[in-house]
Write a protein that holds these residues in place. Structure first.
Motif, mmCIF file in Angstrom:
data_model
loop_
_atom_site.group_PDB
_atom_site.id
_atom_site.type_symbol
_atom_site.label_atom_id
_atom_site.label_comp_id
_atom_site.label_asym_id
_atom_site.label_seq_id
_atom_site.Cartn_x
_atom_site.Cartn_y
_atom_site.Cartn_z
ATOM 1 N N TYR A 190 -0.321 0.682 16.901
ATOM 2 C CA TYR A 190 0.555 -0.114 16.041
ATOM 3 C C TYR A 190 0.458 -1.608 16.388
ATOM 4 N N GLY A 191 -0.711 -2.001 16.857
ATOM 5 C CA GLY A 191 -1.029 -3.406 17.018
ATOM 6 C C GLY A 191 -0.565 -4.038 18.309
ATOM 7 N N ALA A 192 -0.102 -3.234 19.279
ATOM 8 C CA ALA A 192 0.370 -3.756 20.572
ATOM 9 C C ALA A 192 1.421 -4.852 20.355
ATOM 10 N N ASP A 193 2.256 -4.644 19.358
ATOM 11 C CA ASP A 193 3.292 -5.615 19.003
ATOM 12 C C ASP A 193 4.657 -4.940 19.117
ATOM 13 N N LEU A 194 5.515 -5.492 19.925
ATOM 14 C CA LEU A 194 6.829 -4.894 20.141
ATOM 15 C C LEU A 194 7.667 -4.855 18.870
ATOM 16 N N ASN A 195 7.335 -5.715 17.906
ATOM 17 C CA ASN A 195 8.059 -5.721 16.637
ATOM 18 C C ASN A 195 7.655 -4.564 15.725
ATOM 19 N N HIS A 196 6.551 -3.878 16.093
ATOM 20 C CA HIS A 196 6.040 -2.781 15.260
ATOM 21 C C HIS A 196 6.436 -1.410 15.807
ATOM 22 N N VAL A 197 7.123 -1.384 16.934
ATOM 23 C CA VAL A 197 7.490 -0.109 17.545
ATOM 24 C C VAL A 197 8.962 -0.111 17.948
ATOM 25 N N TYR A 198 9.464 1.059 18.198
ATOM 26 C CA TYR A 198 10.789 1.215 18.781
ATOM 27 C C TYR A 198 10.645 2.147 19.984
ATOM 28 N N LEU A 199 11.649 2.216 20.813
ATOM 29 C CA LEU A 199 11.608 3.047 22.006
ATOM 30 C C LEU A 199 12.448 4.306 21.798
ATOM 31 N N THR A 200 11.907 5.433 22.237
ATOM 32 C CA THR A 200 12.660 6.691 22.219
ATOM 33 C C THR A 200 13.729 6.641 23.316
ATOM 34 N N PRO A 201 14.668 7.581 23.317
ATOM 35 C CA PRO A 201 15.657 7.620 24.412
ATOM 36 C C PRO A 201 15.019 7.732 25.792
ATOM 37 N N ASN A 202 13.776 8.218 25.840
ATOM 38 C CA ASN A 202 13.064 8.300 27.120
ATOM 39 C C ASN A 202 12.349 7.005 27.480
ATOM 40 N N GLY A 203 12.367 6.029 26.561
ATOM 41 C CA GLY A 203 11.781 4.732 26.861
ATOM 42 C C GLY A 203 10.319 4.582 26.500
ATOM 43 N N PHE A 204 9.802 5.399 25.572
ATOM 44 C CA PHE A 204 8.387 5.315 25.192
ATOM 45 C C PHE A 204 8.250 4.849 23.741
ATOM 46 N N PRO A 205 7.200 4.048 23.455
ATOM 47 C CA PRO A 205 7.052 3.458 22.116
ATOM 48 C C PRO A 205 6.730 4.488 21.038
ATOM 49 N N ARG A 206 7.245 4.229 19.835
ATOM 50 C CA ARG A 206 6.884 4.974 18.630
ATOM 51 C C ARG A 206 6.754 3.963 17.492
ATOM 52 N N GLY A 207 5.838 4.231 16.588
ATOM 53 C CA GLY A 207 5.609 3.326 15.478
ATOM 54 C C GLY A 207 6.788 3.260 14.527
ATOM 55 N N LEU A 208 7.107 2.048 14.085
ATOM 56 C CA LEU A 208 8.223 1.856 13.164
ATOM 57 C C LEU A 208 7.864 2.254 11.740
ATOM 58 N N ASP A 209 6.667 1.863 11.304
ATOM 59 C CA ASP A 209 6.282 2.067 9.914
ATOM 60 C C ASP A 209 4.777 2.301 9.851
ATOM 61 N N LYS A 210 4.363 3.208 8.982
ATOM 62 C CA LYS A 210 2.938 3.536 8.857
ATOM 63 C C LYS A 210 2.095 2.320 8.462
ATOM 64 N N LYS A 211 2.708 1.345 7.841
ATOM 65 C CA LYS A 211 1.926 0.181 7.408
ATOM 66 C C LYS A 211 1.383 -0.597 8.600
ATOM 67 N N TYR A 212 1.983 -0.443 9.776
ATOM 68 C CA TYR A 212 1.505 -1.142 10.960
ATOM 69 C C TYR A 212 0.409 -0.364 11.695
ATOM 70 N N PHE A 213 0.212 0.876 11.308
ATOM 71 C CA PHE A 213 -0.766 1.728 11.996
ATOM 72 C C PHE A 213 -2.170 1.364 11.543
ATOM 73 N N ASP A 214 -3.059 1.065 12.498
ATOM 74 C CA ASP A 214 -4.440 0.669 12.189
ATOM 75 C C ASP A 214 -5.402 1.535 12.996
ATOM 76 N N PRO A 215 -6.132 2.446 12.327
ATOM 77 C CA PRO A 215 -7.075 3.309 13.050
ATOM 78 C C PRO A 215 -8.124 2.535 13.839
ATOM 79 N N ALA A 216 -8.420 1.308 13.410
ATOM 80 C CA ALA A 216 -9.419 0.504 14.124
ATOM 81 C C ALA A 216 -8.956 0.158 15.537
ATOM 82 N N ASN A 217 -7.649 0.188 15.782
ATOM 83 C CA ASN A 217 -7.137 -0.129 17.114
ATOM 84 C C ASN A 217 -7.479 0.937 18.149
ATOM 85 N N PHE A 218 -7.985 2.062 17.679
ATOM 86 C CA PHE A 218 -8.380 3.118 18.615
ATOM 87 C C PHE A 218 -9.430 2.622 19.595
ATOM 88 N N ASP A 219 -10.280 1.717 19.141
ATOM 89 C CA ASP A 219 -11.328 1.166 20.013
ATOM 90 C C ASP A 219 -10.757 0.271 21.102
#
Length: 325
Positions: free
Chosen positions: A85-114
């Protein structure tokens, strides 16, 4: 008409045999008193040992194995989500356990896999939830193993506690059958309570808890080969009662277990749809549990986005063909 049926040949079956036969013999004044008491005590101690060993192994597995596996796979998926999700804190939220999850699919970029390291790609693409075609059958097999043991446990409860008549004295508990066999025809309330407290309730509780813990551990295994091995390793906890019966219980006690019969819960069994097909409902229950656990109940990866499989499809194909490195 249905004939009397054998007890299971395991530690619990041997314990039931000892309790019923020796209680009957003690009340009837048959055999050596101390010998009967010794066999009864040793059989009960063996049942207590099996239950205690299972509880100990389960507690250690939860702390040292499952807990670490869950923590590790949460880090793996959290890192994957953050990068994808672009390594951007504005594009993710934290679960109750403190781990990132994507906010919106529009921020998801398969190219970031590299942007993930080789090791991170390996670990992310080995998350069991990324391959439900493998995870679901393995969880189904594991659940069916537990369901089968629960069914045997429930059958014991119905036959011994509910269907067997309650009597006032163990002197009327058994009748002689053919050869060396003895048929249980009644049990006193204290004996039924002892059977429920030692042979049925602990076994049921262990099975239910082990079902949940096993599913959790398998879902947190970040390796497909280890996923298969772990599913096999889990079964040995269920089979402790069989291993100790084979290796520890004396041959005479085994023969007594084989020759102790219990009245069926139904005296007659007419041919009908319930008789032929009701057992197959367990398959439906097993499937329902697995699907509910994976898609609703699991808390290994809270808020799992189901966004790994598509990204890893090409990568997994390369790894499988040996072309990834």
């Amino acid at each position: 008409d249905r004939e009397p049926e054998n007890l299971d040949e395991d530690v619990y079956g041997a314990g039931i045999t000892a309790l019923v036969r020796d209680s009957y013999s003690l009340i009837a004044g048959k055999g050596d008193l101390m010998l009967r008491v010794s066999r009864l005590a040793s059989s009960f101690l063996l049942m207590i040992f099996v239950v205690s060993l299972q509880i100990w192994v389960i507690s250690q597995m939860q702390t040292l194995v499952c807990g670490r596996a869950v923590a590790e796979i949460r880090k793996i998926y959290g890192r994957y989500e953050f990068i994808m999700y672009g390594a951007d804190l504005n594009h993710v939220y934290l679960t109750p356990n403190g781990f990132p999850r994507g906010l919106d699919k529009k921020y998801f970029d398969p190219a970031n896999f590299d942007n993930l390291t080789q090791d991170e790609q390996d670990l992310a693409c080995a998350i069991p939830f990324s391959q439900p075609k493998l995870l679901l059958p393995i969880l189904f097999i594991w659940t069916l193993t537990i369901v089968a043991d629960l069914r045997r446990c429930g059958d014991l409860f119905v036959r011994l506690i509910l269907s067997t008549p309650t009597i006032t004295s163990m002197q009327d508990a058994v009748v002689e059958g053919e050869g060396e066999s003895q048929i249980i025809v009644g049990l006193t309330k204290p004996v039924k309570a002892a059977l429920a407290a030692t042979c049925i309730i602990p076994r049921w509780v262990i099975d239910v808890y082990l079902l949940w813990l096993g599913c959790r551990w398998l879902a947190a295994t970040p390796s497909f080969s280890d996923l298969l091995l772990n599913s096999v390793a889990l079964e040995f906890i269920v089979l402790l009662k069989d291993a100790l019966y084979t290796g520890v219980v004396p041959d005479r006690n085994k023969r007594a277990t084989q020759n102790t019969l219990v009245q069926p819960w139904q005296k007659t069994e007419p041919a009908n749809y319930r008789v032929f097909l009701s057992s197959f409902l367990l398959m439906a229950v097993t499937c329902a549990w697995v699907l509910w656990y994976v898609y609703r109940f699991q808390m290994v990866l809270p808020d799992y986005k189901w966004d790994v499989a598509a990204t890893c499809q090409t990568y997994v194909a390369k790894v499988s063909s040996g072309k990834a490195r």
